[in-house]
Design a protein around this motif. Structure first.
Motif, mmCIF file in Angstrom:
data_model
loop_
_atom_site.group_PDB
_atom_site.id
_atom_site.type_symbol
_atom_site.label_atom_id
_atom_site.label_comp_id
_atom_site.label_asym_id
_atom_site.label_seq_id
_atom_site.Cartn_x
_atom_site.Cartn_y
_atom_site.Cartn_z
ATOM 1 N N ASP A 52 0.861 -1.186 0.000
ATOM 2 C CA ASP A 52 0.000 0.000 0.000
ATOM 3 C C ASP A 52 0.894 1.232 0.000
ATOM 4 O O ASP A 52 1.688 1.424 0.937
ATOM 5 C CB ASP A 52 -0.904 0.025 1.239
ATOM 6 C CG ASP A 52 -2.080 -0.938 1.119
ATOM 7 O OD1 ASP A 52 -2.291 -1.477 0.013
ATOM 8 O OD2 ASP A 52 -2.754 -1.160 2.136
ATOM 9 N N ILE A 53 0.798 2.035 -1.059
ATOM 10 C CA ILE A 53 1.670 3.204 -1.210
ATOM 11 C C ILE A 53 0.941 4.475 -0.782
ATOM 12 O O ILE A 53 -0.174 4.738 -1.226
ATOM 13 C CB ILE A 53 2.151 3.344 -2.667
ATOM 14 C CG1 ILE A 53 2.868 2.062 -3.128
ATOM 15 C CG2 ILE A 53 3.085 4.541 -2.810
ATOM 16 C CD1 ILE A 53 3.219 2.065 -4.610
ATOM 17 N N TYR A 54 1.588 5.269 0.076
ATOM 18 C CA TYR A 54 1.085 6.572 0.511
ATOM 19 C C TYR A 54 2.080 7.645 0.053
ATOM 20 O O TYR A 54 3.079 7.898 0.738
ATOM 21 C CB TYR A 54 0.922 6.622 2.035
ATOM 22 C CG TYR A 54 -0.191 5.755 2.565
ATOM 23 C CD1 TYR A 54 -1.415 6.314 2.911
ATOM 24 C CD2 TYR A 54 -0.024 4.377 2.719
ATOM 25 C CE1 TYR A 54 -2.459 5.522 3.400
ATOM 26 C CE2 TYR A 54 -1.053 3.576 3.190
ATOM 27 C CZ TYR A 54 -2.265 4.157 3.527
ATOM 28 O OH TYR A 54 -3.291 3.370 4.003
ATOM 29 N N PRO A 55 1.857 8.258 -1.128
ATOM 30 C CA PRO A 55 2.787 9.274 -1.642
ATOM 31 C C PRO A 55 2.479 10.664 -1.093
ATOM 32 O O PRO A 55 1.634 10.830 -0.199
ATOM 33 C CB PRO A 55 2.529 9.208 -3.150
ATOM 34 C CG PRO A 55 1.068 8.877 -3.237
ATOM 35 C CD PRO A 55 0.759 7.985 -2.054
ATOM 36 N N ASP A 56 3.167 11.665 -1.631
ATOM 37 C CA ASP A 56 2.870 13.082 -1.348
ATOM 38 C C ASP A 56 2.992 13.468 0.124
ATOM 39 O O ASP A 56 2.309 14.401 0.569
ATOM 40 C CB ASP A 56 1.457 13.437 -1.837
ATOM 41 C CG ASP A 56 1.412 13.627 -3.339
ATOM 42 O OD1 ASP A 56 2.337 14.257 -3.877
ATOM 43 O OD2 ASP A 56 0.471 13.117 -3.968
ATOM 44 N N GLY A 57 3.801 12.766 0.889
ATOM 45 C CA GLY A 57 3.982 13.133 2.293
ATOM 46 C C GLY A 57 2.757 12.949 3.147
ATOM 47 O O GLY A 57 2.606 13.599 4.192
ATOM 48 N N GLN A 58 1.857 12.043 2.751
ATOM 49 C CA GLN A 58 0.609 11.847 3.498
ATOM 50 C C GLN A 58 0.860 11.429 4.953
ATOM 51 O O GLN A 58 0.072 11.762 5.838
ATOM 52 C CB GLN A 58 -0.251 10.777 2.811
ATOM 53 C CG GLN A 58 -0.814 11.180 1.469
ATOM 54 C CD GLN A 58 -1.620 10.050 0.847
ATOM 55 O OE1 GLN A 58 -2.524 9.500 1.470
ATOM 56 N NE2 GLN A 58 -1.291 9.695 -0.376
ATOM 57 N N LEU A 59 1.934 10.690 5.167
ATOM 58 C CA LEU A 59 2.210 10.214 6.531
ATOM 59 C C LEU A 59 3.359 10.972 7.191
ATOM 60 O O LEU A 59 3.871 10.549 8.225
ATOM 61 C CB LEU A 59 2.514 8.709 6.512
ATOM 62 C CG LEU A 59 1.397 7.816 5.969
ATOM 63 C CD1 LEU A 59 1.745 6.341 6.173
ATOM 64 C CD2 LEU A 59 0.058 8.135 6.623
ATOM 65 N N GLY A 60 3.754 12.101 6.579
ATOM 66 C CA GLY A 60 4.774 12.922 7.212
ATOM 67 C C GLY A 60 5.991 13.152 6.337
ATOM 68 O O GLY A 60 6.088 12.666 5.214
ATOM 69 N N SER A 61 6.929 13.924 6.878
ATOM 70 C CA SER A 61 8.179 14.231 6.181
ATOM 71 C C SER A 61 9.062 12.985 6.139
ATOM 72 O O SER A 61 8.772 11.967 6.780
ATOM 73 C CB SER A 61 8.926 15.338 6.916
ATOM 74 O OG SER A 61 9.346 14.865 8.195
ATOM 75 N N GLU A 62 10.159 13.068 5.388
ATOM 76 C CA GLU A 62 11.074 11.927 5.307
ATOM 77 C C GLU A 62 11.578 11.523 6.688
ATOM 78 O O GLU A 62 11.623 10.332 7.019
ATOM 79 C CB GLU A 62 12.254 12.255 4.381
ATOM 80 C CG GLU A 62 11.890 12.299 2.921
ATOM 81 C CD GLU A 62 13.084 12.306 1.993
ATOM 82 O OE1 GLU A 62 12.939 11.874 0.836
ATOM 83 O OE2 GLU A 62 14.184 12.738 2.420
ATOM 84 N N ARG A 63 11.951 12.499 7.484
ATOM 85 C CA ARG A 63 12.449 12.194 8.822
ATOM 86 C C ARG A 63 11.366 11.526 9.671
ATOM 87 O O ARG A 63 11.638 10.535 10.371
ATOM 88 C CB ARG A 63 12.944 13.468 9.503
ATOM 89 C CG ARG A 63 13.590 13.176 10.856
ATOM 90 C CD ARG A 63 14.097 14.422 11.549
ATOM 91 N NE ARG A 63 14.831 14.049 12.749
ATOM 92 C CZ ARG A 63 16.130 13.852 12.813
ATOM 93 N NH1 ARG A 63 16.867 13.985 11.734
ATOM 94 N NH2 ARG A 63 16.716 13.502 13.941
ATOM 95 N N GLU A 64 10.150 12.042 9.610
ATOM 96 C CA GLU A 64 9.055 11.478 10.404
ATOM 97 C C GLU A 64 8.754 10.031 9.992
ATOM 98 O O GLU A 64 8.521 9.169 10.845
ATOM 99 C CB GLU A 64 7.802 12.345 10.243
ATOM 100 C CG GLU A 64 7.899 13.692 10.943
ATOM 101 C CD GLU A 64 6.776 14.641 10.565
ATOM 102 O OE1 GLU A 64 6.449 15.519 11.384
ATOM 103 O OE2 GLU A 64 6.228 14.510 9.447
ATOM 104 N N VAL A 65 8.792 9.777 8.681
ATOM 105 C CA VAL A 65 8.497 8.422 8.205
ATOM 106 C C VAL A 65 9.620 7.456 8.584
ATOM 107 O O VAL A 65 9.359 6.297 8.932
ATOM 108 C CB VAL A 65 8.248 8.432 6.680
ATOM 109 C CG1 VAL A 65 8.091 7.016 6.159
ATOM 110 C CG2 VAL A 65 6.994 9.239 6.360
#
Length: 324
Positions: A62-75
């Protein structure tokens, strides 16, 4: 708490529930910050399709693009605690978690793209992919993110002196900050998602990135000058949480690794197609493209490479420079 933060927390909660138990469906949640039009996202889609075919549908992505789940650091932090399975990040962001990746951000370290791929598809790349396992982050493959160059609002950057006092957005990466400082600019770290507005409002005078990102972000609507100094080849990195990976069978791990390698080769093709399309779009939009004397920039940024003092960093730099 604003509405965006509330929605993100709700989405993240639902995602975490869906990927908590591998036995309930074998779903790998993969979050990243790029738009779906980006060639790296297309590489991720290739990974998804290949893995689902190899596993006969027992493993799904399951792909969540566009920063839906946060910034790179947060993810990345979500991967470390096992809340989600996978992500794609820039190795510049990864260097804040795994210091060895800092070396890849050294300006003019790679002579050209051939040199770059020889390093990352050989022993050096394989070793780097394993470096994050001590931080619960296992590298699967590198994705081509091209070379990064400067784009600006008010004037063309023809020599390093043109950068004097200019506020240039950089990634949250100490090496990128050192590079812009060395060239005479004023580095301004901020997330990519904030950059369009920052350019509009004059918070920064410009930024640096590859052509596909310059186009898909629509920063070319504001910045009409692009200087192809190609200061760095900073790859993207496909990662999986070791906390998720360790729950898989040997066969499932093999499917994932093989699918990543296949997707990396396909992504190279997507990247080259996107670069050609991007330059066409930029020219039609009236962006002035300039190729400077790169030696001027390389010479002025030499202090960056000399700032690396750790023996393992120096050894890694030397190994890369010695590749023929």
């Amino acid at each position: 708490m604003n509405m965006y933060q509330y929605i993100r927390i709700v989405v993240l909660f639902l995602v975490c529930i869906s990927c908590t138990d591998h036995k309930k469906g074998g779903v790998l949640t993969l979050a990243h910050g790029l738009p779906v039009s980006h060639p790296v996202h297309k590489g991720i889609v290739a990974f998804k399709k290949t893995l689902e075919e190899k596993s006969g549908g027992t493993l799904k992505v399951d792909i969540y693009p566009d920063g839906q789940l946060g910034s790179e650091r947060e993810v990345l932090e979500l991967l470390q605690i096992g809340s989600i399975a996978m992500t794609k990040v820039s190795t510049a962001t990864m260097s804040n978690f795994v210091p060895e990746y800092k070396v890849l951000g050294i300006p003019y370290l790679f002579r050209d793209k051939e040199h770059f791929f020889k390093a990352l598809e050989g022993d050096i790349g394989k070793e780097l992919l394993e470096e994050g396992t001590g931080y619960w982050l296992k590298g699967l493959c590198f994705y081509d993110a091209g070379s990064r160059s400067f784009y600006t609002k008010e004037k063309q950057i023809q020599t390093p002196e043109d950068l004097n006092s200019m506020k240039i957005r950089v990634m949250n990466d100490p090496v990128a900050v050192k590079m812009v400082n060395a060239l005479g600019g004023s580095p301004t770290p901020m997330s990519f998602g904030e950059l369009y507005t920052a350019l509009q409002q004059g918070v920064v005078d410009g930024a640096e990135n590859n052509a596909p990102s310059f186009v898909t972000s629509r920063h070319f609507e504001i910045c009409k000058y692009y200087t192809l100094d190609s200061h760095t080849y900073v790859p993207d990195l496909l990662l999986i949480s070791t906390k998720f990976l360790n729950r898989l069978t040997k066969e499932e791990k093999k499917w994932i690794e093989e699918s990543a390698v296949i997707s990396a080769q396909l992504q190279k093709e997507y990247w080259e197609e996107s670069v050609k399309e991007s330059y066409d779009i930029l020219k039609k939009a009236g962006v002035e493209i300039f190729i400077p004397d790169k030696e001027l920039f390389s010479e002025k940024s030499k202090s960056v490479i000399s700032s690396f003092k750790e023996p393992n960093e120096i050894a890694l730099i030397q190994r890369i420079l010695e590749i023929e």
